[in-house]
Scaffold this motif. Structure first.
Motif, short mmCIF file in Angstrom:
data_model
loop_
_atom_site.label_atom_id
_atom_site.label_comp_id
_atom_site.label_asym_id
_atom_site.label_seq_id
_atom_site.Cartn_x
_atom_site.Cartn_y
_atom_site.Cartn_z
N PRO A 126 47.22 4.77 31.35
CA PRO A 126 47.21 3.83 32.47
C PRO A 126 47.56 4.49 33.82
O PRO A 126 47.34 3.89 34.87
N PHE A 127 48.08 5.70 33.79
CA PHE A 127 48.47 6.40 35.01
C PHE A 127 47.41 7.42 35.39
O PHE A 127 46.82 8.06 34.52
N THR A 128 47.20 7.59 36.68
CA THR A 128 46.27 8.59 37.17
C THR A 128 46.97 9.94 37.13
O THR A 128 47.93 10.17 37.87
N ILE A 129 46.52 10.80 36.23
CA ILE A 129 47.14 12.12 36.07
C ILE A 129 46.06 13.18 36.27
O ILE A 129 45.12 13.29 35.48
N GLY A 130 46.24 13.93 37.34
CA GLY A 130 45.36 15.05 37.63
C GLY A 130 46.17 16.33 37.63
O GLY A 130 47.33 16.35 37.21
N GLU A 131 45.58 17.39 38.14
CA GLU A 131 46.28 18.67 38.18
C GLU A 131 47.54 18.58 39.04
O GLU A 131 48.56 19.19 38.72
N SER A 132 47.48 17.84 40.15
CA SER A 132 48.64 17.72 41.03
C SER A 132 49.82 17.06 40.31
O SER A 132 50.96 17.54 40.40
N GLU A 133 49.55 15.99 39.58
CA GLU A 133 50.62 15.30 38.85
C GLU A 133 51.18 16.18 37.75
O GLU A 133 52.39 16.24 37.54
N ARG A 134 50.28 16.89 37.06
CA ARG A 134 50.74 17.84 36.04
C ARG A 134 51.65 18.89 36.66
O ARG A 134 52.73 19.19 36.14
N ASP A 135 51.23 19.43 37.78
CA ASP A 135 52.00 20.48 38.44
C ASP A 135 53.35 19.97 38.94
O ASP A 135 54.35 20.69 38.89
N GLN A 136 53.38 18.73 39.42
CA GLN A 136 54.65 18.14 39.86
C GLN A 136 55.61 17.99 38.68
O GLN A 136 56.80 18.31 38.78
N TRP A 137 55.07 17.51 37.56
CA TRP A 137 55.89 17.33 36.36
C TRP A 137 56.44 18.68 35.89
O TRP A 137 57.62 18.81 35.59
N LEU A 138 55.56 19.68 35.86
CA LEU A 138 55.99 21.01 35.42
C LEU A 138 57.00 21.63 36.38
O LEU A 138 57.92 22.32 35.94
N LEU A 139 56.84 21.40 37.67
CA LEU A 139 57.82 21.91 38.64
C LEU A 139 59.22 21.39 38.30
O LEU A 139 60.17 22.17 38.21
N CYS A 140 59.32 20.09 38.08
CA CYS A 140 60.62 19.49 37.75
C CYS A 140 61.16 20.00 36.42
O CYS A 140 62.34 20.34 36.30
N MET A 141 60.29 20.06 35.42
CA MET A 141 60.73 20.50 34.09
C MET A 141 61.12 21.97 34.10
O MET A 141 62.14 22.36 33.51
N ASN A 142 60.36 22.80 34.77
CA ASN A 142 60.70 24.23 34.81
C ASN A 142 61.99 24.48 35.58
O ASN A 142 62.77 25.36 35.21
N LYS A 143 62.23 23.72 36.65
CA LYS A 143 63.50 23.86 37.38
C LYS A 143 64.66 23.44 36.48
O LYS A 143 65.71 24.09 36.45
N ALA A 144 64.48 22.36 35.73
CA ALA A 144 65.53 21.90 34.82
C ALA A 144 65.76 22.91 33.69
O ALA A 144 66.91 23.23 33.37
#
Length: 133
Positions: free
Chosen positions: A81-99
């Protein structure tokens, strides 16, 4: 006696995963670069935190808390139901990798987890990249 060393046990189990989830959502909530994925979530992140913790617990080889409560994760379907493109993937990975960078663990294990999460996040993409002319 043989002990099965899972990523879950090697990184410190429940407490470490709870800390990882807290830091992930801290970054998602505060980094301007993650605003796009933050806007996909409810104002109160408690439910999202709970679900991510339960998913990661089983995904990393610990108790299958998510499956016990919600059934098969079917992550792509749950996120459709959510629009997930490369940008959203990269945002998620940025947060997860920092954590993940804040967690004390073997460097090779961190890299293995990051690579697996990269593949998982890429699998969530449900939008074609914008065509450049």
């Amino acid at each position: 006696m043989t002990t099965n060393k899972t990523p879950y046990s090697l990184i410190g189990g429940e407490q470490t995963i709870l800390g990882l989830v807290d830091r992930f959502y801290f970054y998602m909530d505060t980094l301007p670069e993650a605003q796009g994925i933050r806007e996909m979530h409810q104002a109160n992140l408690a439910s999202a935190k709970d679900k991510l913790f339960k998913f990661l617990s089983g995904w990393l080889g610990g108790p299958n808390l998510f499956i016990e409560e919600f059934g098969n994760p079917m992550l792509r379907a749950r996120h459709f139901p959510f629009t997930i493109g490369e940008s959203e993937r990269d945002q998620w990975l940025l947060c997860m990798n920092k954590a993940l960078a804040e967690m004390t663990m073997d460097l090779q294990l961190r890299t293995t987890i990051q690579n697996a999460l990269q593949q998982l996040a890429t699998h969530m993409i449900n939008q074609e990249p914008a065509t450049k002319y």
